[in-house]
Design a protein around this motif. Structure first.
Motif, PDB file in Angstrom:
ATOM      1  N   THR A 274      -0.052  -4.669  -3.586  1.00 39.07           N
ATOM      2  CA  THR A 274      -0.659  -3.182  -3.125  1.00 39.07           C
ATOM      3  C   THR A 274      -2.124  -3.261  -2.756  1.00 39.07           C
TER       4      THR A 274
ATOM      5  N   GLU B 202      -2.600  -4.998   0.702  1.00 40.91           N
ATOM      6  CA  GLU B 202      -2.124  -4.253   1.816  1.00 40.91           C
ATOM      7  C   GLU B 202      -3.248  -3.010   1.985  1.00 40.91           C
TER       8      GLU B 202
ATOM      9  N   ARG C  54      -6.686  -4.859   3.405  1.00 41.99           N
ATOM     10  CA  ARG C  54      -6.286  -5.531   4.702  1.00 41.99           C
ATOM     11  C   ARG C  54      -6.586  -4.294   5.717  1.00 41.99           C
ATOM     12  N   ARG C  55      -5.889  -3.101   5.388  1.00 45.23           N
ATOM     13  CA  ARG C  55      -6.288  -1.957   6.338  1.00 45.23           C
ATOM     14  C   ARG C  55      -7.676  -1.622   6.290  1.00 45.23           C
TER      15      ARG C  55
END
Length: 371
Positions: free
Chosen positions: A34, A37, A40-41
């Motif tokens: 989680t 992710e 990364r964004r």
């Protein structure tokens, strides 16, 4: 935890110090996948960057992440009945700049606000980085619909302020009650660093309360939560601006203290806060006792909220900070004698830009991090 809240937590956490993904996951109580992710964004958006890997003993090197403060800005405006205070905020919560401009709530207020916002958006080098605009407005605000339901200090009622502004500006616009706006700043950059549940008591031209439970600000139906100043404490008491009698605000707000001092013959006229402070400082007859009584009323009411919600921290903010040493004389004994368990009480230094910083924090939470 909602995805935008995860990203907000990551941004504000890294705004104070670089951390690797494992450390972030541990602090937020989330899984590694989680966190990966969401980080990364945020890297894709340019809001985070990776630092040089660090090796500590055996195992794979850890890659610290840090915020890119100037990757995006948020603009917060505090709407006062005589002026506007604006703060342009970086992603790490620091200020790019602040400004103060005159404001007349009776003279085409939407046009005045649009002009201020458009000027900020047009500023070379900073305007193009503004991702949203927040407004902190005194009174009963419905943030979901963007409506000022009632603002006695501004003379507004049922004003659809957010839709009117959003239709004219090229970035998202949010509005909320000024105390709740400052509560968001406390959640992201202050009390929320150590507490998931806490209260923010705002004392000034009115009396308000921000409520944070499970790291979420409680707004209630139509945004009516937090109207602490309208807790009734004496049904035969003074008339309140809300139309009722004996509200807490009529004993502890700035204007109420000044009115009660005059009614008791302690001053020859209704004076300003600065004069009340001067009289208290020189121990003019009766003034400190008046302040202690008001502080005790605040403390008794606050203790009731603390007991109902079982919070362990309360932060005091507001324009009345200069009077707080005298209000506190009654406040602390009333709270400590009324709560069922320990309570940490903090007092924040105040300046006129505090609610504006809160408004900018609203945008950081709801708009920037949710992209």
């Amino acid at each position: 935890m909602r995805e935008d809240l995860v990203r907000t937590e990551v941004l504000t956490m890294l705004g104070s110090e670089p951390l690797n993904r494992t450390q972030i996951a541990h602090r937020l109580g989330l899984g590694a996948a989680t966190v990966s992710e969401h980080t990364r964004r945020l890297i894709e958006l340019g809001y985070l960057r990776e630092l040089a890997p660090q090796v500590a003993g055996r195992g794979r090197p850890r890659v610290p992440l840090e915020v890119v403060p100037d990757a995006a800005y948020t603009l917060g405006l505090r709407v006062h009945h005589t002026h506007l205070v604006g703060v342009l905020m970086r992603l790490n919560g620091s200020e790019v700049r602040r400004f103060t401009l005159p404001f007349d709530p009776d003279s085409e207020p939407v046009e005045q606000l649009v002009a201020v916002c458009e000027q900020a958006l047009a500023d070379p080098g900073t305007g193009e980085r503004i991702r949203g605009i927040g407004l902190a407005v005194p009174g009963v605000i419905d943030p979901a619909r963007g409506v000022v339901r009632l603002s006695p200090h501004l003379g507004w009622s049922d004003l659809p302020l957010q839709p009117l502004l959003a239709g004219r500006l090229r970035v998202p616009v949010l509005i909320d009650n000024d105390t709740r706006a400052s509560t968001m700043a406390e959640l992201l950059f202050g009390t929320g660093r150590d507490h998931d549940d806490f209260l923010v008591l705002a004392v000034g031209g009115g009396v308000g309360m921000g409520i944070v439970l499970g790291r979420r600000i409680h707004r209630g139906p139509d945004g009516v939560a937090g109207e602490f100043g309208h807790v009734p404490i004496d049904r035969e008491g003074p008339q309140c601006v809300c139309g009722r009698r004996g509200c807490l605000e009529t004993y502890a707000a700035d204007y109420a203290l000044a009115a009660r001092a005059h009614a008791r013959g302690l001053t020859s006229e209704v004076v300003e806060v600065a004069e009340l402070h001067r009289l208290a400082a020189v121990d003019a007859p009766g003034i400190r006792d008046l302040m202690a009584e008001a502080g005790a009323a605040l403390g008794q009411a606050a203790a009731g909220v603390v007991n109902v919600l079982a919070v362990r921290a309360l932060t005091v903010i507001g324009e009345s900070h200069v009077l707080w040493p005298y209000l506190e004389r009654g406040f602390r004994p009333a709270v400590e004698g009324g709560v069922l368990s320990g309570l940490e009480i903090m007092v924040r230094p105040w300046d006129d830009s505090a609610h504006a910083r809160g408004a900018a924090a609203l945008v950081l939470s709801a708009t920037v991090a949710s992209r």
